[in-house]
Design an enzyme around this catalytic site. Structure first.
Site, PDB file in Angstrom:
ATOM      1  N   GLU A  37      -4.646  -0.765  -1.323  1.00  0.00           N
ATOM      2  CA  GLU A  37      -5.953  -0.853  -0.661  1.00  0.00           C
ATOM      3  C   GLU A  37      -6.908   0.091  -1.371  1.00  0.00           C
ATOM      4  O   GLU A  37      -6.551   1.240  -1.643  1.00  0.00           O
ATOM      5  CB  GLU A  37      -5.835  -0.453   0.822  1.00  0.00           C
ATOM      6  CG  GLU A  37      -7.189  -0.515   1.536  1.00  0.00           C
ATOM      7  CD  GLU A  37      -7.129  -0.142   3.015  1.00  0.00           C
ATOM      8  OE1 GLU A  37      -6.023  -0.023   3.582  1.00  0.00           O
ATOM      9  OE2 GLU A  37      -8.223   0.032   3.600  1.00  0.00           O
ATOM     10  N   VAL A  57       3.185   0.273   4.234  1.00  0.00           N
ATOM     11  CA  VAL A  57       2.439   1.001   5.270  1.00  0.00           C
ATOM     12  C   VAL A  57       1.037   0.407   5.441  1.00  0.00           C
ATOM     13  O   VAL A  57       0.487  -0.152   4.513  1.00  0.00           O
ATOM     14  CB  VAL A  57       2.320   2.495   4.883  1.00  0.00           C
ATOM     15  CG1 VAL A  57       3.692   3.133   4.815  1.00  0.00           C
ATOM     16  CG2 VAL A  57       1.574   2.717   3.575  1.00  0.00           C
ATOM     17  N   THR A  58       0.515   0.582   6.649  1.00  0.00           N
ATOM     18  CA  THR A  58       1.203   1.004   7.847  1.00  0.00           C
ATOM     19  C   THR A  58       1.575  -0.243   8.652  1.00  0.00           C
ATOM     20  O   THR A  58       0.908  -1.264   8.548  1.00  0.00           O
ATOM     21  CB  THR A  58       0.335   1.942   8.717  1.00  0.00           C
ATOM     22  OG1 THR A  58      -0.829   1.250   9.147  1.00  0.00           O
ATOM     23  CG2 THR A  58      -0.051   3.188   7.975  1.00  0.00           C
ATOM     24  N   LYS A  90      -6.675  -4.824  -3.165  1.00  0.00           N
ATOM     25  CA  LYS A  90      -7.323  -5.517  -2.042  1.00  0.00           C
ATOM     26  C   LYS A  90      -8.342  -4.585  -1.392  1.00  0.00           C
ATOM     27  O   LYS A  90      -8.074  -3.397  -1.225  1.00  0.00           O
ATOM     28  CB  LYS A  90      -6.274  -5.976  -1.029  1.00  0.00           C
ATOM     29  CG  LYS A  90      -5.447  -4.866  -0.394  1.00  0.00           C
ATOM     30  CD  LYS A  90      -4.356  -5.459   0.496  1.00  0.00           C
ATOM     31  CE  LYS A  90      -3.523  -4.406   1.176  1.00  0.00           C
ATOM     32  NZ  LYS A  90      -4.196  -3.551   2.149  1.00  0.00           N
ATOM     33  N   ASP A 123       0.785  -1.250   0.000  1.00  0.00           N
ATOM     34  CA  ASP A 123       0.000   0.000   0.000  1.00  0.00           C
ATOM     35  C   ASP A 123       0.816   1.300   0.000  1.00  0.00           C
ATOM     36  O   ASP A 123       0.454   2.259   0.700  1.00  0.00           O
ATOM     37  CB  ASP A 123      -0.956   0.009   1.204  1.00  0.00           C
ATOM     38  CG  ASP A 123      -1.943  -1.141   1.195  1.00  0.00           C
ATOM     39  OD1 ASP A 123      -1.925  -1.931   0.227  1.00  0.00           O
ATOM     40  OD2 ASP A 123      -2.721  -1.267   2.154  1.00  0.00           O
ATOM     41  N   GLN A 144       8.552 -13.886  21.301  1.00  0.00           N
ATOM     42  CA  GLN A 144       8.210 -15.296  21.567  1.00  0.00           C
ATOM     43  C   GLN A 144       8.839 -16.223  20.525  1.00  0.00           C
ATOM     44  O   GLN A 144       8.187 -17.136  20.002  1.00  0.00           O
ATOM     45  CB  GLN A 144       6.689 -15.489  21.590  1.00  0.00           C
ATOM     46  CG  GLN A 144       5.968 -14.584  22.588  1.00  0.00           C
ATOM     47  CD  GLN A 144       4.470 -14.749  22.517  1.00  0.00           C
ATOM     48  OE1 GLN A 144       3.930 -15.740  22.997  1.00  0.00           O
ATOM     49  NE2 GLN A 144       3.807 -13.786  21.894  1.00  0.00           N
ATOM     50  N   CYS A 194      -2.015  -2.612   7.801  1.00  0.00           N
ATOM     51  CA  CYS A 194      -2.014  -3.515   6.644  1.00  0.00           C
ATOM     52  C   CYS A 194      -0.793  -4.425   6.599  1.00  0.00           C
ATOM     53  O   CYS A 194      -0.896  -5.566   6.129  1.00  0.00           O
ATOM     54  CB  CYS A 194      -2.167  -2.716   5.362  1.00  0.00           C
ATOM     55  SG  CYS A 194      -3.826  -2.010   5.214  1.00  0.00           S
ATOM     56  N   LYS A 223      -7.661  -4.828   4.764  1.00  0.00           N
ATOM     57  CA  LYS A 223      -6.332  -4.498   5.280  1.00  0.00           C
ATOM     58  C   LYS A 223      -5.327  -5.589   4.910  1.00  0.00           C
ATOM     59  O   LYS A 223      -4.173  -5.308   4.620  1.00  0.00           O
ATOM     60  CB  LYS A 223      -6.378  -4.308   6.807  1.00  0.00           C
ATOM     61  CG  LYS A 223      -7.390  -3.273   7.293  1.00  0.00           C
ATOM     62  CD  LYS A 223      -7.169  -1.913   6.677  1.00  0.00           C
ATOM     63  CE  LYS A 223      -8.153  -0.873   7.214  1.00  0.00           C
ATOM     64  NZ  LYS A 223      -8.174   0.335   6.370  1.00  0.00           N
TER      65      LYS A 223
HETATM   66  C1  C5J Z   1      -3.053   0.550   5.580  1.00  0.00           C
HETATM   67  C2  C5J Z   1      -4.782   1.778   6.717  1.00  0.00           C
HETATM   68  N1  C5J Z   1      -2.551   0.352   4.388  1.00  0.00           N
HETATM   69  N2  C5J Z   1      -3.975   2.137   7.729  1.00  0.00           N
HETATM   70  N3  C5J Z   1      -4.312   1.079   5.661  1.00  0.00           N
HETATM   71  O1  C5J Z   1      -2.402   0.301   6.573  1.00  0.00           O
HETATM   72  O2  C5J Z   1      -5.941   2.111   6.716  1.00  0.00           O
END
Ligand code: C5J
Length: 223
Positions: free
Chosen positions: A74, A159-160, A131, A26, A204, A164, A134
């Site tokens: 996205e 990102v972020t 997509k 994204d 972990q 996502c 997320k």
């Molecule tokens: C993504 C969002 N790409 N933060 N989308 O992380 O809405």
């Protein structure tokens, strides 16, 4: 089998470049530039700009090493039939998904803001995966593309970090992919979420995968 050894947390990891894909999540104008979805939600979009230079270097190294490179975006269909009402109505942004902003309709496929930033623009032949959610696997053919190419390991960035990137890594981990999250090539509007998001991946014993720096990944790919 050629092997690239990558210094990572929680432990070094060896990958076969022929079975490894770089998945860039994204890196769209709507998240990185003023007037898009990120800013409409009240975020400081400049927070994300710092990953552009290291991600460009990583993308160059991945192309040189002939890795599969996949870009995600996205967004939604222009008629928004794939946009859940609960998503569109969430929060109190100045502009909602589908509203018209300076880069066209927010998070709508085909609009300027929905596209990938020029610095990281896909080359012909690099799949661009649209997509609606997320996660990169939700309602997409990402799994099919990866399996058809025999991919086992994903280098994940974009990102972020906590939204996502994390959702995609969790989906990939449950499907049996080894995920190496490239920390300095991921960004968040919230530095603390970024830090904790990366720690959650490698904690972990690597509950979701590994975390590495782009320098370590590039070094590993160059041998
Ligand atoms: C993504 C969002 N790409 N933060 N989308 O992380 O809405």
């Amino acid at each position: 089998m050629a092997s690239a050894n990558i210094v990572a947390q929680p432990a070094p990891v060896a990958v076969d470049p022929a079975r490894c894909a770089l998945v860039i999540i994204d890196m769209q104008r709507d998240f990185l530039e003023p007037g898009g979805f990120g800013e409409a939600l009240g975020n400081d979009v400049s927070q994300l700009r710092k990953i552009v230079a290291p991600l460009r270097a990583l993308l160059g190294a991945a192309r040189d090493a002939r890795l599969t490179v996949i870009h995600t975006r996205e967004g939604h269909r222009p008629d928004m039939t794939d946009a859940p009402r609960a998503k569109v109505e969430r929060g109190a942004p100045s502009l909602r998904i589908g509203d018209r902003g300076p880069m066209g309709r927010i998070l709508i496929r085909g609009e300027v803001g929905h596209d990938i930033i020029p610095e990281l623009y896909p080359l012909a032949g690099e799949p661009v995966l649209d997509k609606p959610g997320k996660g990169g696997f939700y309602q997409t053919d990402l799994d099919l593309m990866l399996r058809n190419r025999g991919i086992e390991t994903l280098l994940v960035c974009g990102v972020t970090t906590e939204v996502c990137v994390h959702t995609t890594v969790r989906e990939a981990n449950d499907r049996g992919y080894r995920c190496i999250v490239v920390g300095d090539c991921c960004g968040s509007y919230f530095p603390e979420f970024h830090e904790v998001g990366l720690r959650m991946i490698a904690a972990q014993g690597g509950i979701f995968g590994w975390v590495a720096d782009s320098g370590a990944v590039i070094g590993g790919l160059k041998g």
